[in-house]
Design an enzyme around this catalytic site. Structure first.
Site, short mmCIF file in Angstrom:
data_model
loop_
_atom_site.label_atom_id
_atom_site.label_comp_id
_atom_site.label_asym_id
_atom_site.label_seq_id
_atom_site.Cartn_x
_atom_site.Cartn_y
_atom_site.Cartn_z
N LYS A 44 -10.07 -80.79 69.99
CA LYS A 44 -9.54 -79.78 70.92
C LYS A 44 -10.15 -80.06 72.28
O LYS A 44 -11.38 -80.14 72.42
CB LYS A 44 -9.95 -78.37 70.48
CG LYS A 44 -9.05 -77.79 69.42
CD LYS A 44 -9.34 -76.30 69.24
CE LYS A 44 -8.49 -75.70 68.16
NZ LYS A 44 -8.84 -74.27 67.92
N GLU A 53 -22.42 -70.90 66.24
CA GLU A 53 -21.37 -71.70 65.59
C GLU A 53 -21.85 -72.22 64.23
O GLU A 53 -21.06 -72.36 63.29
CB GLU A 53 -20.92 -72.85 66.50
CG GLU A 53 -20.43 -72.42 67.89
CD GLU A 53 -18.98 -71.88 67.93
OE1 GLU A 53 -18.40 -71.63 66.87
OE2 GLU A 53 -18.47 -71.71 69.07
N LYS A 89 -16.82 -78.71 59.48
CA LYS A 89 -15.75 -78.82 60.48
C LYS A 89 -14.86 -80.02 60.18
O LYS A 89 -13.63 -79.93 60.28
CB LYS A 89 -16.34 -78.93 61.89
CG LYS A 89 -15.23 -79.05 62.92
CD LYS A 89 -15.42 -78.27 64.16
CE LYS A 89 -14.17 -78.31 65.03
NZ LYS A 89 -14.38 -77.85 66.37
N ARG A 97 -7.28 -74.14 59.95
CA ARG A 97 -8.24 -74.38 61.05
C ARG A 97 -8.56 -73.11 61.83
O ARG A 97 -9.64 -73.00 62.42
CB ARG A 97 -7.71 -75.48 61.98
CG ARG A 97 -8.71 -75.81 63.09
CD ARG A 97 -8.39 -77.09 63.83
NE ARG A 97 -9.36 -77.29 64.88
CZ ARG A 97 -9.51 -78.41 65.56
NH1 ARG A 97 -8.74 -79.44 65.31
NH2 ARG A 97 -10.42 -78.51 66.51
N ASN A 108 -12.18 -69.92 64.19
CA ASN A 108 -12.22 -69.00 65.34
C ASN A 108 -12.84 -67.65 65.01
O ASN A 108 -12.64 -66.68 65.75
CB ASN A 108 -10.80 -68.80 65.88
CG ASN A 108 -10.22 -70.10 66.42
OD1 ASN A 108 -10.93 -70.89 67.03
ND2 ASN A 108 -8.93 -70.33 66.17
N HIS A 161 -14.10 -65.44 67.78
CA HIS A 161 -13.70 -66.03 69.06
C HIS A 161 -12.74 -65.14 69.86
O HIS A 161 -12.75 -65.20 71.09
CB HIS A 161 -13.06 -67.41 68.84
CG HIS A 161 -14.08 -68.49 68.56
ND1 HIS A 161 -14.99 -68.40 67.53
CD2 HIS A 161 -14.35 -69.67 69.17
CE1 HIS A 161 -15.75 -69.48 67.53
NE2 HIS A 161 -15.39 -70.26 68.52
N HIS A 179 -13.88 -64.55 73.37
CA HIS A 179 -13.19 -65.03 74.57
C HIS A 179 -12.94 -63.87 75.54
O HIS A 179 -13.00 -64.04 76.76
CB HIS A 179 -11.85 -65.68 74.20
CG HIS A 179 -12.03 -67.06 73.59
ND1 HIS A 179 -11.01 -67.72 72.97
CD2 HIS A 179 -13.12 -67.87 73.53
CE1 HIS A 179 -11.46 -68.91 72.54
NE2 HIS A 179 -12.73 -69.01 72.86
P1 NAD Z 1 -22.34 -76.48 78.29
O1 NAD Z 1 -21.51 -77.68 78.15
O2 NAD Z 1 -22.13 -75.63 79.50
O3 NAD Z 1 -23.87 -76.90 78.19
C1 NAD Z 1 -24.86 -75.91 78.33
C2 NAD Z 1 -25.89 -76.28 79.41
O4 NAD Z 1 -26.81 -77.24 78.89
C3 NAD Z 1 -25.28 -76.90 80.65
O5 NAD Z 1 -26.01 -76.46 81.77
C4 NAD Z 1 -25.53 -78.39 80.42
O6 NAD Z 1 -25.55 -79.14 81.60
C5 NAD Z 1 -26.88 -78.37 79.77
N1 NAD Z 1 -27.23 -79.48 78.92
C6 NAD Z 1 -26.42 -80.16 78.07
N2 NAD Z 1 -27.14 -80.97 77.31
C7 NAD Z 1 -28.42 -80.85 77.70
C8 NAD Z 1 -29.64 -81.42 77.27
N3 NAD Z 1 -29.69 -82.24 76.22
N4 NAD Z 1 -30.77 -81.10 77.91
C9 NAD Z 1 -30.73 -80.20 78.94
N5 NAD Z 1 -29.62 -79.57 79.36
C10 NAD Z 1 -28.47 -79.90 78.74
O7 NAD Z 1 -22.17 -75.49 77.03
P2 NAD Z 1 -21.93 -75.75 75.48
O8 NAD Z 1 -22.46 -74.56 74.81
O9 NAD Z 1 -22.40 -77.07 75.06
O10 NAD Z 1 -20.34 -75.77 75.35
C11 NAD Z 1 -19.58 -74.64 75.63
C12 NAD Z 1 -18.17 -75.07 75.89
O11 NAD Z 1 -17.63 -75.67 74.71
C13 NAD Z 1 -17.23 -73.92 76.24
O12 NAD Z 1 -16.44 -74.28 77.32
C14 NAD Z 1 -16.37 -73.76 74.98
O13 NAD Z 1 -15.09 -73.26 75.27
C15 NAD Z 1 -16.32 -75.17 74.48
N6 NAD Z 1 -16.04 -75.27 73.04
C16 NAD Z 1 -15.06 -76.12 72.66
C17 NAD Z 1 -14.80 -76.28 71.31
C18 NAD Z 1 -13.77 -77.29 70.89
O14 NAD Z 1 -13.43 -77.33 69.70
N7 NAD Z 1 -13.30 -78.13 71.78
C19 NAD Z 1 -15.51 -75.56 70.35
C20 NAD Z 1 -16.51 -74.71 70.79
C21 NAD Z 1 -16.77 -74.56 72.14
N1 GLY Z 2 -13.78 -74.30 67.65
C1 GLY Z 2 -12.56 -74.08 66.97
C2 GLY Z 2 -11.84 -75.33 66.58
O1 GLY Z 2 -12.26 -76.43 66.85
O2 GLY Z 2 -10.80 -75.23 66.00
#
Ligand code: NAD
Ligand code: GLY
Length: 364
Positions: A143, A185, A227, A241, A245, A248, A252
């Site tokens: 995704k 998660e 997953k 799938r 969520n 979520h 959201h």
């Molecule tokens: P993020 O990507 O904003 O990272 C969190 C913070 O940590 C940021 O400031 C980043 O720069 C920092 N960071 C990253 N790695 C680091 C490290 N090793 N050391 C120090 N700092 C570090 O947040 P997240 O929680 O990783 O991701 C959230 C995003 O993921 C949301 O946009 C959400 O919608 C998305 N998401 C997508 C899916 C999917 O299936 N595609 C699933 C869940 C969440």
């Molecule tokens: N985080 C939900 C999905 O990947 O489907």
């Protein structure tokens, strides 16, 4: 490199790919077998670049490597920032035979993945997730996308990576607030599908929060296994799938209301899961005892117990109506029918939902 490298596979026929999990992998593990063409564009941000960009380049010996460094934050998961990736690809004359590499958390992974899905109608990409949340969830499953001011992740595409490389050592530099967000998660997988994992988490949550290496590695492996199994069965969320969520739709709504970047995605999911548990109990799907057990685990993970101050039931309903799980017109929610068993349903009366929203939005 540690010899305790573990590998899983997301089984999607000829688009199957490995999830490689271990310590000391960044810069050491050769990822060139997953690179299409002889060029690589690493997409990262201004926080992660000084920590890991130089090291990450070591994964691509013999390839011509460019990089683009984006501003950091959920508020930059938008068109304008996405375009910086296209600018870098075009300015550096990358053809269709290139491979994007997402180095960072879920924001970078979702944006780099979406850029890969759409650049020249689709190019290859590799995920190198560096937050707990991205290692257990967003890097797996394809995704990708960006936010719209009216709703989270509203613009995007399904686009699977060639490989996911998880170096758990990168979590050592993660800011303290990010760990509970990722744990939300992790707990989700136990709640929706894996009671044995849930029981293990009940005895391991404190070890994970103090970054115990063995506990973290196990939590990441079991989360990715769950997953991978779900995605292999239902890549495009035709049915199963959607259980991923859990929490979520409420979450959201919280993120959109608070303004992107104010509540972490995982924090909002944590509170959202508490709300889903409450509704599941009101509907008689789970017992009060199971509800309290799950709630206790979520709170021990140091996730917020309540939505932001001032958020009303009407505001929740307005924002939840935009969520893409309701495209049919009915509000569909992921609820629990037991610990370790999720159900996707629109069969609940609005009184029960109102009661849950009212309970969580009360000020006292
Ligand atoms: P993020 O990507 O904003 O990272 C969190 C913070 O940590 C940021 O400031 C980043 O720069 C920092 N960071 C990253 N790695 C680091 C490290 N090793 N050391 C120090 N700092 C570090 O947040 P997240 O929680 O990783 O991701 C959230 C995003 O993921 C949301 O946009 C959400 O919608 C998305 N998401 C997508 C899916 C999917 O299936 N595609 C699933 C869940 C969440
Ligand atoms: N985080 C939900 C999905 O990947 O489907």
């Amino acid at each position: 490199m540690s010899d305790s490298v573990r590998q899983l596979e997301v089984g999607l026929g000829e688009r199957s790919y490995p999830i490689i999990i271990g310590r000391g992998l960044l810069g050491v593990r050769d990822l060139t077998p997953f690179v299409v063409g002889d060029r690589v564009m690493i997409v990262t941000n201004e926080t992660v670049a000084p920590l890991y960009l130089a090291q990450a380049k070591g994964c691509f010996p013999g390839k011509k490597i460019d990089s683009v460094i984006l501003p950091d934050g959920e508020q930059y998961k938008d068109w304008k920032t996405l375009n910086l990736i296209f600018d870098a690809l075009l300015e550096n004359k990358h053809s269709r035979k290139t491979t994007l590499v997402a180095l960072g958390g879920g924001v970078i992974g979702d944006m780099a993945g979406f850029a890969a899905a759409s650049y020249q109608r689709g190019v290859a990409f590799i995920q190198i997730p560096t937050t707990l949340l991205s290692q257990v969830d967003s890097s797996v499953g394809g995704k990708t996308g960006i936010n719209h001011p009216l709703g989270k992740n509203m613009i995007g595409a399904f686009h699977q990576p060639e490989a996911v490389l998880i170096d758990t050592d990168t979590l050592e530099t993660l800011p303290a607030r990010e760990l509970p967000a990722g744990l939300a998660e992790v707990i989700k997988y136990g709640l929706i599908r894996d009671q044995a994992f849930l029981v293990w988490l009940e005895s391991s949550v404190e070890a994970i929060t103090r970054l115990d290496k063995a506990a973290l590695a196990e939590a990441i492996y079991r989360s990715c296994a769950c997953k991978a199994e779900v995605v292999s069965q239902d890549e495009r969320e035709g049915g199963l799938r959607a259980i991923l969520n859990l929490g979520h739709t409420f979450g959201h709504a919280i993120e959109t209301h608070a303004g992107y970047g104010h509540w972490l995605h995982g924090e909002a999911v944590g509170t959202g899961m508490l709300m889903a548990l409450d509704l599941s109990t009101r509907l008689g799907l789970i017992s009060e005892t199971d509800h309290r057990r799950a709630e206790d685990l979520i709170l021990r993970a140091k996730l917020p117990a309540k939505p932001p101050e001032g958020m009303t039931p009407d505001r929740f309903l307005e924002l939840m109506a935009v969520d893409k799980k309701n495209v049919t017109g009915d509000l569909r929610l992921v609820l629990l029918q037991a610990l370790g068993a999720a159900v996707i349903t629109s069969e609940f009366d609005s009184e029960h939902l109102q009661a849950t929203l009212g309970y969580f939005c009360r000020t006292a």
